[in-house]
Structures are given as structure tokens and as C-alpha cells.
Design a protein around this motif. Structure first.
Motif, PDB file in Angstrom:
ATOM      1  N   THR A  99       0.832  -1.189   0.000  1.00 31.59           N
ATOM      2  CA  THR A  99       0.000   0.000   0.000  1.00 31.59           C
ATOM      3  C   THR A  99       0.874   1.249   0.000  1.00 31.59           C
ATOM      4  OG1 THR A  99      -0.153   0.005   2.433  1.00 31.59           O
ATOM      5  CG2 THR A  99      -1.903  -1.141   1.221  1.00 31.59           C
ATOM      6  N   GLY A 100       0.292   2.351  -0.451  1.00 33.95           N
ATOM      7  CA  GLY A 100       1.023   3.614  -0.496  1.00 33.95           C
ATOM      8  C   GLY A 100       1.296   4.043  -1.924  1.00 33.95           C
ATOM      9  N   ASP A 101       1.487   5.337  -2.098  1.00 36.80           N
ATOM     10  CA  ASP A 101       1.727   5.904  -3.425  1.00 36.80           C
ATOM     11  C   ASP A 101       3.191   6.219  -3.682  1.00 36.80           C
ATOM     12  OD1 ASP A 101      -1.018   5.857  -4.028  1.00 36.80           O
ATOM     13  OD2 ASP A 101      -1.318   7.770  -2.979  1.00 36.80           O
ATOM     14  N   ARG A 102       4.000   6.190  -2.655  1.00 34.99           N
ATOM     15  CA  ARG A 102       5.407   6.556  -2.818  1.00 34.99           C
ATOM     16  C   ARG A 102       6.313   5.412  -2.369  1.00 34.99           C
ATOM     17  NH1 ARG A 102       5.774  12.798  -0.485  1.00 34.99           N
ATOM     18  NH2 ARG A 102       4.287  13.730  -1.970  1.00 34.99           N
ATOM     19  N   TYR A 103       7.498   5.384  -2.943  1.00 35.16           N
ATOM     20  CA  TYR A 103       8.496   4.395  -2.556  1.00 35.16           C
ATOM     21  C   TYR A 103       9.201   4.848  -1.275  1.00 35.16           C
ATOM     22  CZ  TYR A 103      12.530   1.317  -2.750  1.00 35.16           C
ATOM     23  OH  TYR A 103      13.477   0.390  -2.441  1.00 35.16           O
TER      24      TYR A 103
ATOM     25  N   LYS B 141       6.864   1.582  -0.581  1.00 35.46           N
ATOM     26  CA  LYS B 141       5.506   1.289  -0.164  1.00 35.46           C
ATOM     27  C   LYS B 141       5.526   0.384   1.072  1.00 35.46           C
ATOM     28  CE  LYS B 141       3.440   1.732  -4.754  1.00 35.46           C
ATOM     29  NZ  LYS B 141       2.569   1.073  -5.777  1.00 35.46           N
TER      30      LYS B 141
END
Length: 201
Positions: free
Chosen positions: A105-109, A111
């Protein structure tokens, strides 16, 4: 989408549980040594259980079907709804034992990596499909997906299919196709915890 999973179990566990489930493994060539793997990724070889006519066999197959076009990624997941998967000479149903599978989950590295495990058993057996290789390539497999169960839904809009042990033999051997196996797991079947990848050396 499940593009990686954990495979930390031993052959004794597989032999014992598949025997109890009515799908005994054919080990006439001896017991292989299965090294524990923290993360199986696309194109990695991993243990897969397949078979027909009541004879289950373990093989090391490549995770992911060959890309459908140049520079594309391997096909690691197949949508299961509304489809029939029969056992044939060059393809068939299989079970993929995993001690846990990962979702992100998440939009940025980087995640957030989440690991899902069976709430009671040593491993999950995920519904999959194997295919023979072309032009000298080895056989490979992909995991089937359907609507997520309650445990997975907060993390992804698709989910892999853990097959209950009492249906392992049906999934491997039954004809006609056992369509009712294609179902999300019930609430509480799995535990979930954050499991960040270890830092690179």
C-alpha cells in the motif's frame, strides 16, 4: 495483485498435510530439500503441487507465465471469475504452498509491505494454473485471483484464493471444473502484519 510471497516450510509438512487432505504426494523419487525463501518474486522457481487422476506431484516451476509481448512483465495473476480451468496435457490446476503472501500500500516508494498468513496452519495453498513451456523453456505457473475477502479488502481490490485443505483434492483432480472453489476466504482466515523489506546491504 499478488506479485510476491514467502515460502518458509519443509517437505515433511507438505507430505503430511497433503496426505491428510486426500491428495498424497508422489515421492517415489525421494524427498527434495526445500530451502526457506523470504520472498519469491516473478521468474523465481518455487514449489508447486499439480497432478491428475488422484496422483499429486511436487515440481519446481517458474513464477509467472512468459510476457505476452516484448518488454512486458511476466503474467503472475489470472482473473478467475467466469472461467473454467481444466486439467490437460500441457496445462492444469495446481496448488502453490506459501507461508505468507505480500500486498503493498502507499503511493510513494518505499511502499508499505503487508504479509498475510493463515491464522492457524503452517501454510496456505493458493489456487494456481501451470503451463508447459514453449521452445525448450521450463513450465511456469500463475496465481488465480478473485474479489478480496474481508481480511484483504482494506489492502487491495483483488485477492488470491487460499483453497481449504478439505478441497485440495477437488481442486487438483475433480472433473468437471470445481467452480465453487473460486471464492474469497472468510473473515478471520488470515492474519496481517506490516513487514518492511530489510534494508539493502
Amino acid at each position: 495483485m499478488c506479485a510476491s510471497y514467502e515460502a518458509r516450510f519443509n517437505i515433511t509438512q507438505l507430505v503430511e498435510l497433503f496426505s491428510q487432505a486426500g491428495a498424497p504426494l508422489d515421492m517415489t523419487t525421494g524427498l527434495p530439500n526445500l530451502a526457506p525463501v523470504d520472498e519469491v518474486k516473478p521468474t523465481d522457481a518455487s514449489p508447486v503441487i499439480g497432478g491428475t487422476a488422484g496422483s499429486a506431484r511436487l515440481a519446481m516451476l517458474k513464477f509467472g507465465f512468459p510476457p505476452p509481448r516484448p518488454k512486458a512483465r511476466p503474467v503472475v495473476n489470472l482473473r478467475a471469475e467466469g472461467r473454467v480451468f481444466d486439467n490437460r496435457e500441457r496445462t492444469g490446476r495446481c496448488l502453490v504452498p506459501v507461508s505468507g503472501f505480500y500486498e503493498f500500500t502507499g503511493d510513494r516508494y518505499p511502499k508499505t509491505r503487508w504479509v498475510f498468513r493463515d491464522a492457524e496452519a503452517a501454510f496456505l495453498a493458493l489456487a494456481g494454473i501451470w503451463r508447459a513451456g514453449e521452445a525448450g523453456e521450463g513450465a511456469s505457473f500463475a496465481l488465480l485471483t478473485t474479489e478480496p475477502g474481508p481480511d484483504v479488502a482494506p489492502y487491495h481490490d483483488r485477492g488470491v484464493i487460499p483453497v481449504p485443505s478439505e478441497r485440495w483434492a477437488d481442486w487438483l483432480f475433480a472433473e468437471p471444473f470445481p467452480a465453487d472453489v473460486i471464492a474469497p476466504p472468510e473473515a478471520g482466515r488470515m492474519t496481517v502484519a506490516a513487514l518492511p523489506r530489510p534494508p539493502k546491504a
